[in-house]
Scaffold this motif. Sequence first.
Motif, PDB file in Angstrom:
ATOM      1  N   UNK A 164       0.837  -1.196   0.000  1.00 20.84           N
ATOM      2  CA  UNK A 164       0.000   0.000   0.000  1.00 20.84           C
ATOM      3  C   UNK A 164       0.877   1.252   0.000  1.00 20.84           C
ATOM      4  N   UNK A 165       0.573   2.229  -0.856  1.00 20.23           N
ATOM      5  CA  UNK A 165       1.379   3.456  -0.894  1.00 20.23           C
ATOM      6  C   UNK A 165       1.108   4.348   0.307  1.00 20.23           C
ATOM      7  N   UNK A 166       2.173   4.928   0.855  1.00 13.92           N
ATOM      8  CA  UNK A 166       2.040   5.912   1.913  1.00 13.92           C
ATOM      9  C   UNK A 166       2.080   7.312   1.343  1.00 13.92           C
ATOM     10  N   UNK A 167       2.226   8.297   2.216  1.00 14.11           N
ATOM     11  CA  UNK A 167       2.291   9.691   1.769  1.00 14.11           C
ATOM     12  C   UNK A 167       3.484   9.884   0.840  1.00 14.11           C
ATOM     13  N   UNK A 168       3.231  10.555  -0.275  1.00 13.29           N
ATOM     14  CA  UNK A 168       4.296  10.819  -1.232  1.00 13.29           C
ATOM     15  C   UNK A 168       4.684   9.636  -2.094  1.00 13.29           C
ATOM     16  N   UNK A 169       3.920   8.554  -2.018  1.00 12.43           N
ATOM     17  CA  UNK A 169       4.241   7.343  -2.769  1.00 12.43           C
ATOM     18  C   UNK A 169       3.120   6.978  -3.736  1.00 12.43           C
ATOM     19  N   UNK A 170       3.481   6.196  -4.754  1.00  9.28           N
ATOM     20  CA  UNK A 170       2.477   5.637  -5.650  1.00  9.28           C
ATOM     21  C   UNK A 170       2.749   4.145  -5.803  1.00  9.28           C
ATOM     22  N   UNK A 171       1.684   3.410  -6.094  1.00  7.08           N
ATOM     23  CA  UNK A 171       1.846   1.989  -6.404  1.00  7.08           C
ATOM     24  C   UNK A 171       1.780   1.832  -7.913  1.00  7.08           C
ATOM     25  N   UNK A 172       2.760   1.126  -8.465  1.00  5.46           N
ATOM     26  CA  UNK A 172       2.855   0.909  -9.897  1.00  5.46           C
ATOM     27  C   UNK A 172       2.551  -0.553 -10.212  1.00  5.46           C
ATOM     28  N   UNK A 173       1.630  -0.762 -11.142  1.00  2.00           N
ATOM     29  CA  UNK A 173       1.421  -2.096 -11.700  1.00  2.00           C
ATOM     30  C   UNK A 173       2.506  -2.283 -12.753  1.00  2.00           C
TER      31      UNK A 173
END
Length: 313
Positions: free
Chosen positions: A24-33
Amino acid sequence: MRAVAIDRFGSADELHLVDLPLPEPGAGQVRVKVAAAGVNPLDYKIRDGSSGLVKDFDPANFPLVLGRECAGVVDAVGEGITGLAVGQRVFGMAPLAHPGGCYAEYVVLPADCLAVSPSEVDDLVLAGAALVGLTAWVAVHDLARVRSGDVVLVHGGAGGVGQVVVQLAVAAGAQVYATSGPANRDRIEAMGATHIDYTSVDFRTAVPSPQVIVDGVYFGTYEPSMDHLAPGGRLVVLPSLADLAPARERGIDVSVPSITADRSRLDRLAAMIAARSLSLEVGHVFRLAEAAAAHRQVETGHTRGKIVLTVAC
């Protein structure tokens, strides 16, 4: 999700598929497929435990998912994200302090280490663009300070980083010579450099004393390169574990690139690739489950272009 991980440091045989919870992405993060992930020498140095990045690694954090660069689609975003949105194609790399994790169906990365992918460029190309592109940029522009008219020698000019170094140096107006095996002569010349077949020619007799040497080989080339460098020249050595002391003792301006993933430089690289002013060649493509074979190929030290893993969800 599926991922390729290790449970201990060692040979390529330690790489294996695992099932892990979706991060799971936190603050300032993204999840990439992830669509594709780049494979680099740094990956096998992390895998075998020789990289300085794992000197303080806590064994309790195994399994360790490898891979430091990828291309794919933003799948989820954390708080405070600007400039990226779910559904956008992106590419980029994990910063050095990040554990990595790109050999997986999904990875969470800092948003500022990713850039939007040009629509006309394939994910297989972009998956291997960030690390080699940023390394070459730092080597050519920040460290070697290549100028128009410089004579530049690139050892390993057909490799992943070497090909980008050659093209950036040519674009800067340098007279570029690049070593490689005979099979890569066409690629070297197509990039605008003079090919030096290291299997049959001593570069010291074929190349005038260069102002800049970028050494992507190191073993067998480092010492003679110091002897051949023009007075006041700059030597950039790509292997991160290179011993710079011998060159420094001789008063040579020597350095190893240290890169930081930032969106502005990734955007610049993406624009160059899209405009075809920079060509990135993919030499070998493996499936995610074939990561061990990909590592063995990288470890040969004789790969043309980048090695990429395809990731199918």
